[in-house]
Design a protein around this motif. Sequence first.
Motif, PDB file in Angstrom:
ATOM      1  N   GLU A  96      11.916  18.792 -28.109  1.00 28.78           N
ATOM      2  CA  GLU A  96      11.292  19.693 -27.134  1.00 28.78           C
ATOM      3  C   GLU A  96      10.119  19.064 -26.397  1.00 28.78           C
ATOM      4  N   THR A  97       9.212  18.419 -27.118  1.00 31.14           N
ATOM      5  CA  THR A  97       7.962  17.973 -26.504  1.00 31.14           C
ATOM      6  C   THR A  97       7.733  16.490 -26.761  1.00 31.14           C
ATOM      7  N   PRO A  98       6.860  15.848 -25.982  1.00 31.19           N
ATOM      8  CA  PRO A  98       6.489  14.458 -26.284  1.00 31.19           C
ATOM      9  C   PRO A  98       5.961  14.299 -27.708  1.00 31.19           C
ATOM     10  N   VAL A 134       7.101  11.673 -30.788  1.00 33.09           N
ATOM     11  CA  VAL A 134       6.134  10.831 -31.493  1.00 33.09           C
ATOM     12  C   VAL A 134       6.239  11.069 -32.999  1.00 33.09           C
ATOM     13  N   GLU A 135       6.251  12.329 -33.396  1.00 29.19           N
ATOM     14  CA  GLU A 135       6.291  12.656 -34.824  1.00 29.19           C
ATOM     15  C   GLU A 135       7.570  12.142 -35.478  1.00 29.19           C
ATOM     16  N   ALA A 136       8.706  12.252 -34.767  1.00 27.93           N
ATOM     17  CA  ALA A 136       9.988  11.815 -35.311  1.00 27.93           C
ATOM     18  C   ALA A 136      10.199  10.314 -35.198  1.00 27.93           C
ATOM     19  N   LYS A 137       9.265   9.617 -34.541  1.00 27.69           N
ATOM     20  CA  LYS A 137       9.395   8.170 -34.315  1.00 27.69           C
ATOM     21  C   LYS A 137      10.689   7.844 -33.558  1.00 27.69           C
ATOM     22  N   ILE A 138      10.967   8.642 -32.542  1.00 29.28           N
ATOM     23  CA  ILE A 138      12.136   8.463 -31.677  1.00 29.28           C
ATOM     24  C   ILE A 138      11.640   8.316 -30.247  1.00 29.28           C
ATOM     25  N   ASN A 139      12.097   7.280 -29.563  1.00 24.49           N
ATOM     26  CA  ASN A 139      11.711   7.085 -28.175  1.00 24.49           C
ATOM     27  C   ASN A 139      12.438   8.082 -27.282  1.00 24.49           C
ATOM     28  N   PRO A 140      11.765   8.700 -26.322  1.00 24.05           N
ATOM     29  CA  PRO A 140      12.442   9.615 -25.401  1.00 24.05           C
ATOM     30  C   PRO A 140      13.380   8.839 -24.482  1.00 24.05           C
ATOM     31  N   TYR A 145       3.772  11.267 -23.527  1.00 23.86           N
ATOM     32  CA  TYR A 145       4.321  10.600 -24.709  1.00 23.86           C
ATOM     33  C   TYR A 145       3.609   9.271 -24.972  1.00 23.86           C
ATOM     34  N   ALA A 146       3.396   8.480 -23.920  1.00 23.57           N
ATOM     35  CA  ALA A 146       2.745   7.176 -24.082  1.00 23.57           C
ATOM     36  C   ALA A 146       1.346   7.330 -24.668  1.00 23.57           C
ATOM     37  N   ASP A 147       0.597   8.332 -24.190  1.00 23.70           N
ATOM     38  CA  ASP A 147      -0.756   8.553 -24.721  1.00 23.70           C
ATOM     39  C   ASP A 147      -0.702   8.962 -26.192  1.00 23.70           C
ATOM     40  N   LEU A 148       0.205   9.869 -26.521  1.00 20.26           N
ATOM     41  CA  LEU A 148       0.331  10.325 -27.908  1.00 20.26           C
ATOM     42  C   LEU A 148       0.831   9.208 -28.813  1.00 20.26           C
TER      43      LEU A 148
END
Length: 987
Positions: free
Chosen positions: A526-528, A532-538, A550-553
């Motif tokens: 759902e969100t950036p 990040v939490e799942a360690k999956i690149n969008p 996403y990059a900042d997070l």
Amino acid sequence: MTRLTAGLLAATATLAFTSCATPAQTQNLKPAAENPIAIADRAGPKLTALVRGINDEEAERDLDISNLDIAVYVRGSIARTTLTATFVNPLKTEDLEGRFVLNMPRGAVINGYALDINGQMIDGVLETKYNAAEAYQKRVNRRIDPGLAEVDYSDRFETRIYPIPAEGKRTIRLVMVSQFDPASGYALPLTVGGKVGKFTMGVSGDAKVKGVPAGLNVHPYNEASNVALKGDFRLEATSTAPMLVSQHSGTDAFFEISGALPRGAIDRHKPLHILWDRSLSRTDDNLKDEAQLAEDLALKRGLRRATITLFDSGKVETKDVAADRISETLADARYRGATSYASLQSLAIAPGADCLMFSDGRVTIDDRKDFLPACAVTAITSGPERDDAWLGDLAQRTGGALHVLTKANAETVFGLLDKPDAAILAVTDGTGKAIETAPLASDRRNFRLVGPVPADAVVLVKVEGETSPRRFNLATTVSIPFEGPGALWARHRLGVVAAETNPDDMAALARRYNIATPQASFIVLETPADYVEAKINPPLSYPRELRTAYADLREAADAEASEHRAERLTQVVNLWEAQKDWWKRDFKGPDPKKDQGPRPRPGAEATATPPPPSSPAAAPEARSAPADRDNVVVTANRREETVQDIAVDVTAITDEVRRELGLDGADAGSASREGSISVAEWKPDRPYIAKLDKAGEAWEQVIDTELTTSGALPLFWFDIAEWHWQKGRKDEARRAVESALDLPTRDNQTLAIVAARLLRYGSHDRAIWLLERLAEREATRPQPKRKLATALLERAKVDANTVSAKADMVRAIDLLAKAATDVYEQESDGIETVALMEANAALAKLKAMGGSSTALDPRLVALLDADLRVVVEWNTPRTDLDLWVLEPKGYEVGYSAPLSPWGGKLSGDITDGYGPEEYLIHKALTGEYKIRAKTFASDPTNPNGPSSLTVRLIRNFGRPGQSEELMDIEMEARDREKVDLGKITIK
């Protein structure tokens, strides 16, 4: 409600939305009568809606289809179909999870997946199947919007979408690449059990319309509102080009070439060797027609006899039979065990023989990469779950062919076996360098191939019986952007190497060609912050503003993770220092000035244990132990060896070694004390066990009968295995537990249970083979490393070869060190000290053998012996099971009272699945310790049934008199009372 049935199949593909029952638990699955291991949803595709994602019949609801758009593009003999569907939740108050299943045409590929997030279509990204499923399920449990898309070896696509909000809607888009059927072309069955709000369809490329379903006007056929449809939409390919080049994304280009094949030569007098796979997964294959095909071929060749080898993971039987009794002999086969080809490696095959191998190709245990029989293999396969890529590659490498047998094509397949096409001997570029190709469906006496365009743009095809290779000059064709040939080629090549390739590497290859595989799934979050939490690149197509966020997070999370890694070792050292302080402390009982009562679990409803009773409750009566088992009382799954029976005796740990491991004479711990271990008797309350007990020597017939009602359940095979083990039939026990690996419901949890059983049943190599794969698939948590380490240590105990035993121990210590000190996405409170206890015990034995290891930081080296050690672990995620130990003076140690006044200590409270939890006491009280377990919380979205709890009860841990019991117990999700596991008596 609208229920849409549609299809995507090269000849008769099916895509359907229906309302079907989904079992709440694995044990409730009811297989089809004609197929003992089929599960309910294999009968056909469906759309199921579940309230809040809870997998229960009572939670099912219907969905409306407000929009359905289908676009088909055809180039050569390959079609790309894009389907966009919008589902509407008609409920006013309940969110739904939608599950959409699509049975794709054989060899088809999902080449794209997208889900709407806040009104924007977000493309899915490919991740390992386990990581994607875990990321999805975590967010369903927290009611966050994810989407998951998976495929399996039967070319079955499933997407799960959560949530579809009350009176809201969600849209999915999927892209599928498939081949035209040589006879019937492209058929898209569209059957609507209601009405679709808006339906649109478009066709472009090398095809023309041959028919439309009822409900649509012939002109125009491509748009309708509030329409009910029935029948097929049919296309015919119009391209006759023998050579096409398509540009894949990036710099790759792929060719599609075709041509005629002459009839091949055949020696009808060659011996015939039939390799018949009788593993459990074969029970849903077309066995009767396969057997008749083998017999008919032998008779047509005029052979009097043939050789039949029946194989599975547990047994290999070779028989010489009369040609006219082949079908009868094969009809008597019983299907047990997993799929393995390792047992055929040393099989004797007559020189010059032709081999017919009947199998689904789905290896579930043992390596297959070196399997290459000494004969030309013609592979015949007919099941729904089959590995066409590997079977075709095996046939090609040995000079044979692959044939897929169906009810409709038996005569055609027999003709190809009797009078085969000439073989394609090689495909190379102009310099003779081999090109890896993938076959496409073609007419008899024709071939069709796809492959990467070589640097010189020349493809040479060497055909059996022809003196010169056929030349295709690809430089003369126009390249058009199209993903189809590359996607089909990649699916085939990835299938060939799948079993031997690390899941992360498989996911990387899948991403390169953007295809879902049985090892790599599409995931949308759902969100950036979720990515990040799942360690999956969008996805690369992620909207710019979201990618910036996403990059900042990601930068902040990476900095935090780096800091965490730097602090991790210090944290573990502090935990280990506290463990050593506990070990050295002299516990004398309760302090009357302090409240020693138990405490409730933080954040949970108060469930504190009542004040300790004046005396412990009575334990179940135990049988007397054999005189040679050192007073170990057994009433259940006992081990073959105690630690003192192993090649490396703990007595070899000298005082010098003890001092080196942080133990001087004063801190050497208690001397070994006499005592006994008793465990609850194995008495499963299942009707089939009672029937087996009554059957005597006719037990095989009982299993045959029970297969039709219980054979789809892993629990059934675990019970059968234990029943065999209790009766002393060790080989049958191993074969039965391995059968669970061949079930359609198998997953990593099944794999973990089978490995644990095989370890207990003495099949160390196979247990380790399975645990190696578990560790690869689930690298985001520490438990698989510890499981693998435990198995390596078990194998080292019984290994007479000192060199290999030490190698296993060195690797086990390294794995335990990593389990204790590495940073994981899914951390487990308390596993650090559990792993370090085991690593130090292993290090002591290794040093006693003259070996060494530097895997442990010197600050983590100390052998801490104990009078009593209990370790439990379980096989399910998002499940909270608790270990409780009632001590002789009535104090019960558990999560709310982790340290008793007499020194009994709980390692930690694992609340999110798997364990381990450990109870230790350095100097035990005289008397009885009762071991219990309790299901505190289970996961309502988990369809895998009850948790399997593995329990180790150890006396005199780290001492010469160490002994232990290992047992498995089933923990029902609905049980909330404590279950007695066993008792340990200290004298």
